[in-house]
Design an enzyme around this catalytic site. Sequence first.
Site, mmCIF file in Angstrom:
data_model
loop_
_atom_site.group_PDB
_atom_site.id
_atom_site.type_symbol
_atom_site.label_atom_id
_atom_site.label_comp_id
_atom_site.label_asym_id
_atom_site.label_seq_id
_atom_site.Cartn_x
_atom_site.Cartn_y
_atom_site.Cartn_z
ATOM 1 N N LYS A 112 32.813 78.948 45.355
ATOM 2 C CA LYS A 112 31.089 78.964 45.810
ATOM 3 C C LYS A 112 30.753 79.847 45.098
ATOM 4 C CE LYS A 112 27.786 77.796 49.769
ATOM 5 N NZ LYS A 112 28.040 77.458 51.423
ATOM 6 N N SER A 116 25.320 73.106 52.116
ATOM 7 C CA SER A 116 25.341 73.683 51.068
ATOM 8 C C SER A 116 26.161 74.126 49.372
ATOM 9 C CB SER A 116 24.233 75.027 51.032
ATOM 10 O OG SER A 116 25.846 75.901 51.989
ATOM 11 N N SER A 170 27.721 73.573 56.424
ATOM 12 C CA SER A 170 27.769 73.635 54.813
ATOM 13 C C SER A 170 29.240 73.519 53.865
ATOM 14 C CB SER A 170 27.032 75.167 54.037
ATOM 15 O OG SER A 170 25.845 74.564 54.058
HETATM 16 N N1 GLN Z 1 22.442 72.784 56.421
HETATM 17 C C1 GLN Z 1 22.771 74.001 57.261
HETATM 18 C C2 GLN Z 1 21.317 74.791 56.885
HETATM 19 O O1 GLN Z 1 19.777 74.877 56.038
HETATM 20 C C3 GLN Z 1 23.453 74.538 57.465
HETATM 21 C C4 GLN Z 1 23.603 75.385 55.957
HETATM 22 C C5 GLN Z 1 24.889 76.601 55.642
HETATM 23 O O2 GLN Z 1 26.225 75.869 56.588
HETATM 24 N N2 GLN Z 1 25.197 77.065 55.289
HETATM 25 O O3 GLN Z 1 21.382 76.111 57.630
#
Ligand code: GLN
Length: 488
Positions: free
Chosen positions: A76, A151, A175
């Site tokens: 990532k 994400s 995410s």
């Molecule tokens: N979707 C969540 C956010 O927007 C979690 C994101 C994540 O786990 N990095 O913050």
Amino acid sequence: MTARTLAQLAAGLAARKYSSAELTQAALARVQGAQPRLNALISITAESAQAAAAVADERLAAGKAGPLTGIPMIHKDIFCTAGVLTTCGSRMLSNFVSPYDATVVARLKQAGMVMVGKANMDEFAMGSSNETSFYGPVKNPWDETRVPGGSSGGSAAAVAARLASLATATDTGGSIRQPAALCGVTGLKPTYGRVSRYGMIAFASSLDQAGVITVSAEDAALTLQAMAGFDPRDSTSVDAPVPDYRAALDAPLTGMKIGILKEFFGEGLASEVERPVREALATLVKLGAVVKEVSLPSLPLSVPTYYVVAPAECSSNLARFDGVRYGHRCAEPRDLRDLYTRSRAEGFGAEVKRRIMTGTYVLSAGYYDAYAIKAQKVRAVITDEFRRAFQDVDLLLAPTAPTVAFGLGDKTSDPITMYLNDIYTIGANLAGLPALSMPCGFAGGLPVGVQLIGPHFGEAKLLGAAHRYQQVTDWHLKTPAGFAEAFA
Ligand code: GLN
């Protein structure tokens, strides 16, 4: 052969069916071929991959290979990689080449894995659909008009399309698990502190955790083994021995107590998702597990709690991007103030700005007690409810996401609806617990994931239950049409 698990590739390399150089060449061709369709990667690192493959082949020939040596993988783009662009999905870091490797990167390199590229992601890991990326959205390989989740959408899409059998990922509020569910792959978020955060660009430091997206739970065990363990360079890394995750996979499920989270099976959960999740539970019962209903009354408060804690921490973490030392700098600043404001205004996207503003607000003198302190208190209550639940059960089971993958653009105009995607995943982050999502069926041709949550440092239990399930089912081996053909 389309399953492409790490375990299979390691066996193929050991049997000299192919070399790491051949495997890497094939992975690069696949990554390049899929890029116009999926946009799953931000960088493709062909040259350094070929060099790493040559070194891996020497290790293999010398009998010095480990179980991961010579296998292509993707990081990532939140993990710093020495000499390679690390953007975090942001214009702010679109010119940033890290001078060092994140610990996760260094450990997988040491294990002999070959990085073929860096995965696309929501900007600074803020998002649930990969649509906040400066590099454009990733497409879901099961239906290219839909989102892959976020994400870590690039990581999940890449593994789903079998561009590689491992992609690293991070999970602050879901995410790893949510995109894994939406793309039909296995995703593991370890216990907070189990895997080093050194060199992983910070979003919300008390919630961020590095993990993996793989085809199978067995592969997640193999890779966690290489990544986990104390790192003196991360002050929140826990100095506790790392168990043999592979060895723990075959533990029988007889008598294992699985709690089903009452709060997560009500309103808001699509029935087409609930059905396969309940079927997965029935399969675990057939394997010997015993079910208990568990209630965590404060859990429904996890989304509002998270959306105070996470923005608060992000507003502080992202203050370092000021256009001075690295990252985007505006053209011809008039003075220092202009340099700061214009660099940040140009470098950050809308969602990141929204979080910085919310975070600054909840931390401000007049609102600190009402929001920031209150959220910390609720977080403590939720953590305690989980702790009590684990006195009665071994694992908790829940859906991973309320719906299957939604259409690109469907939720971008309404941040609150977007935030509700993580309603089932955020609790584990607030409490620092390990959790896993694995494929358990399909609804309308789109994958559905089931989530298992474990007690602190219960990764072996989680992986064991998932492995047992995957031995009697084949949802995790399904590949999207158009990406099914083997690459070696
Ligand atoms: N979707 C969540 C956010 O927007 C979690 C994101 C994540 O786990 N990095 O913050």
